[in-house]
Design a protein around this motif. Sequence first.
Motif, PDB file in Angstrom:
ATOM      1  N   VAL A   6       3.632  -0.476  -3.881  1.00 48.96           N
ATOM      2  CA  VAL A   6       3.583  -1.890  -3.511  1.00 48.96           C
ATOM      3  C   VAL A   6       2.114  -2.306  -3.408  1.00 48.96           C
ATOM      4  CG1 VAL A   6       4.269  -3.630  -1.835  1.00 48.96           C
ATOM      5  CG2 VAL A   6       5.765  -1.664  -2.274  1.00 48.96           C
ATOM      6  N   VAL A   7       1.734  -3.330  -4.172  1.00 49.22           N
ATOM      7  CA  VAL A   7       0.313  -3.684  -4.268  1.00 49.22           C
ATOM      8  C   VAL A   7      -0.045  -4.982  -3.564  1.00 49.22           C
ATOM      9  CG1 VAL A   7      -0.125  -2.355  -6.356  1.00 49.22           C
ATOM     10  CG2 VAL A   7       0.715  -4.706  -6.562  1.00 49.22           C
ATOM     11  N   GLN A   8       0.903  -5.919  -3.442  1.00 49.30           N
ATOM     12  CA  GLN A   8       0.554  -7.155  -2.753  1.00 49.30           C
ATOM     13  C   GLN A   8       1.791  -7.988  -2.459  1.00 49.30           C
ATOM     14  OE1 GLN A   8      -1.805  -8.531  -6.301  1.00 49.30           O
ATOM     15  NE2 GLN A   8      -0.943 -10.536  -5.783  1.00 49.30           N
ATOM     16  N   ARG A   9       1.627  -8.927  -1.526  1.00 47.26           N
ATOM     17  CA  ARG A   9       2.645  -9.914  -1.238  1.00 47.26           C
ATOM     18  C   ARG A   9       2.614 -11.002  -2.322  1.00 47.26           C
ATOM     19  NH1 ARG A   9       1.750 -10.524   5.269  1.00 47.26           N
ATOM     20  NH2 ARG A   9       2.344 -12.680   4.852  1.00 47.26           N
ATOM     21  N   ILE A  10       3.741 -11.691  -2.478  1.00 47.33           N
ATOM     22  CA  ILE A  10       3.824 -12.751  -3.479  1.00 47.33           C
ATOM     23  C   ILE A  10       3.625 -14.096  -2.795  1.00 47.33           C
ATOM     24  CG2 ILE A  10       5.226 -13.842  -5.257  1.00 47.33           C
ATOM     25  CD1 ILE A  10       6.767 -11.224  -5.540  1.00 47.33           C
ATOM     26  N   VAL A  11       2.575 -14.796  -3.192  1.00 45.05           N
ATOM     27  CA  VAL A  11       2.321 -16.145  -2.696  1.00 45.05           C
ATOM     28  C   VAL A  11       3.152 -17.121  -3.521  1.00 45.05           C
ATOM     29  CG1 VAL A  11       0.586 -17.902  -2.246  1.00 45.05           C
ATOM     30  CG2 VAL A  11      -0.015 -15.472  -2.039  1.00 45.05           C
ATOM     31  N   ARG A  12       3.913 -17.948  -2.849  1.00 47.46           N
ATOM     32  CA  ARG A  12       4.852 -18.832  -3.538  1.00 47.46           C
ATOM     33  C   ARG A  12       4.225 -20.173  -3.877  1.00 47.46           C
ATOM     34  NH1 ARG A  12       8.310 -15.934  -6.141  1.00 47.46           N
ATOM     35  NH2 ARG A  12       8.931 -14.158  -4.872  1.00 47.46           N
ATOM     36  N   CYS A  13       4.636 -20.699  -5.049  1.00 47.22           N
ATOM     37  CA  CYS A  13       4.119 -21.979  -5.528  1.00 47.22           C
ATOM     38  C   CYS A  13       5.264 -22.977  -5.612  1.00 47.22           C
ATOM     39  CB  CYS A  13       3.452 -21.804  -6.892  1.00 47.22           C
ATOM     40  SG  CYS A  13       4.618 -21.463  -8.229  1.00 47.22           S
ATOM     41  N   ALA A  14       4.959 -24.164  -6.129  1.00 46.42           N
ATOM     42  CA  ALA A  14       5.938 -25.248  -6.173  1.00 46.42           C
ATOM     43  C   ALA A  14       7.092 -24.982  -7.131  1.00 46.42           C
ATOM     44  CB  ALA A  14       5.245 -26.553  -6.552  1.00 46.42           C
ATOM     45  N   ALA A  15       7.010 -23.945  -7.965  1.00 46.31           N
ATOM     46  CA  ALA A  15       8.145 -23.615  -8.828  1.00 46.31           C
ATOM     47  C   ALA A  15       9.393 -23.313  -8.005  1.00 46.31           C
ATOM     48  CB  ALA A  15       7.798 -22.429  -9.716  1.00 46.31           C
ATOM     49  N   THR A  16       9.219 -22.778  -6.800  1.00 44.51           N
ATOM     50  CA  THR A  16      10.367 -22.434  -5.958  1.00 44.51           C
ATOM     51  C   THR A  16      11.061 -23.664  -5.395  1.00 44.51           C
ATOM     52  OG1 THR A  16       8.920 -22.199  -4.026  1.00 44.51           O
ATOM     53  CG2 THR A  16       9.350 -20.228  -5.315  1.00 44.51           C
TER      54      THR A  16
ATOM     55  N   GLY B 227       0.801  -1.222   0.000  1.00 41.25           N
ATOM     56  CA  GLY B 227       0.000   0.000   0.000  1.00 41.25           C
ATOM     57  C   GLY B 227       0.832   1.270   0.000  1.00 41.25           C
ATOM     58  N   ALA B 228       2.133   1.144   0.228  1.00 41.25           N
ATOM     59  CA  ALA B 228       3.010   2.315   0.287  1.00 41.25           C
ATOM     60  C   ALA B 228       3.691   2.540  -1.054  1.00 41.25           C
ATOM     61  CB  ALA B 228       4.067   2.122   1.369  1.00 41.25           C
ATOM     62  N   GLU B 229       4.197   3.752  -1.254  1.00 46.10           N
ATOM     63  CA  GLU B 229       4.991   4.075  -2.428  1.00 46.10           C
ATOM     64  C   GLU B 229       6.466   4.094  -2.054  1.00 46.10           C
ATOM     65  OE1 GLU B 229       3.635   7.637  -4.301  1.00 46.10           O
ATOM     66  OE2 GLU B 229       1.722   6.745  -4.933  1.00 46.10           O
ATOM     67  N   LEU B 230       7.292   3.576  -2.946  1.00 42.00           N
ATOM     68  CA  LEU B 230       8.736   3.569  -2.762  1.00 42.00           C
ATOM     69  C   LEU B 230       9.385   4.362  -3.885  1.00 42.00           C
ATOM     70  CD1 LEU B 230       9.314  -0.261  -2.122  1.00 42.00           C
ATOM     71  CD2 LEU B 230       8.974   1.514  -0.399  1.00 42.00           C
ATOM     72  N   ARG B 231      10.425   5.102  -3.554  1.00 41.32           N
ATOM     73  CA  ARG B 231      11.238   5.760  -4.570  1.00 41.32           C
ATOM     74  C   ARG B 231      12.477   4.900  -4.801  1.00 41.32           C
ATOM     75  NH1 ARG B 231      12.754   9.850  -2.025  1.00 41.32           N
ATOM     76  NH2 ARG B 231      14.966   9.337  -1.806  1.00 41.32           N
TER      77      ARG B 231
ATOM     78  N   TYR C 277       4.968  -7.455  -4.891  1.00 41.22           N
ATOM     79  CA  TYR C 277       4.737  -6.911  -6.222  1.00 41.22           C
ATOM     80  C   TYR C 277       4.498  -5.406  -6.115  1.00 41.22           C
ATOM     81  CZ  TYR C 277       3.929 -11.535  -8.364  1.00 41.22           C
ATOM     82  OH  TYR C 277       4.056 -12.802  -8.850  1.00 41.22           O
ATOM     83  N   ALA C 278       5.006  -4.661  -7.106  1.00 39.73           N
ATOM     84  CA  ALA C 278       4.804  -3.213  -7.142  1.00 39.73           C
ATOM     85  C   ALA C 278       4.463  -2.773  -8.550  1.00 39.73           C
ATOM     86  CB  ALA C 278       6.056  -2.481  -6.650  1.00 39.73           C
ATOM     87  N   GLU C 279       3.579  -1.782  -8.642  1.00 41.82           N
ATOM     88  CA  GLU C 279       3.234  -1.163  -9.918  1.00 41.82           C
ATOM     89  C   GLU C 279       4.065   0.105 -10.101  1.00 41.82           C
ATOM     90  OE1 GLU C 279      -0.944  -0.516  -9.510  1.00 41.82           O
ATOM     91  OE2 GLU C 279      -1.459  -2.545 -10.177  1.00 41.82           O
ATOM     92  N   ILE C 280       4.460   0.395 -11.334  1.00 41.07           N
ATOM     93  CA  ILE C 280       5.284   1.568 -11.612  1.00 41.07           C
ATOM     94  C   ILE C 280       4.386   2.794 -11.730  1.00 41.07           C
ATOM     95  CG2 ILE C 280       6.967   2.586 -13.188  1.00 41.07           C
ATOM     96  CD1 ILE C 280       7.575  -0.363 -14.064  1.00 41.07           C
TER      97      ILE C 280
END
Length: 252
Positions: A197-207, A184-188, A236-239
Amino acid sequence: MPDATIAALYRYPVKGLSAEPLDTVTLSPGAPLPFDRAWAIENGPSGFDPNAPAKMPKIKFLMLMKNERLAALETRFDEETGELTILRHGKRVAGGKLDEPLGRQLIEQFFSAYMADDLRGPPRILSQPGHTFSDVGKPVVSIMNLASVRDLERIAGRSVHPLRFRANVYCEGWPAWTEFDKVGAELRIGDDVVVKVVQRIVRCAATNVDPETAARDMQIPRLLDRNFGHSDLGIYAEIIRGGTIRSGDTLA
């Protein structure tokens, strides 16, 4: 909260194939990292519509969650020529220009043989300008806190290669797991770029697949859940505002 510093930058031109290190990259608002997941290899008919590209289940494509043999390949992408080179054990085994029918055909023929046991139909290289085959179906940049990876190593009792997590930006300086506080915060980043920053990354079996050996030798989502009560690692973050970022830049 201390600032962080970019330790490494990567992109993944073809979904499921190897990482490409970058020294610098120029980002644009509302767009993915250039050439990141710009192509995917369809595993049998997927229903992908280039006229209306949309997020699709990763199972529709060749990907590490199910196809760990992909990790035994090293790929190199030349953005000037559009050519993808595929190597195994350091030797070139296939290649072609991704924006030309003949080039795609040569690569598809290689995967028809190399991944024969995993295919549900003819492999086909898919793309559409402006579309990214990311797991979230929208243009984002993935950010990984290396302190969190080291804390996972502590729990696992063994080394964990950071490229298991296929992030774009790897950073140092934040305490472990504090990247989650930034949702929810903005980063420079550096002098110009701003991301939200829009969300946490949920990890799958690829890792679970080691990116160097191609061995499925860990149970990372299960390890995270048992020890931390979630299967998340990275954000994850959006530009929001574009510009050029490089290794050594600060995330503030």
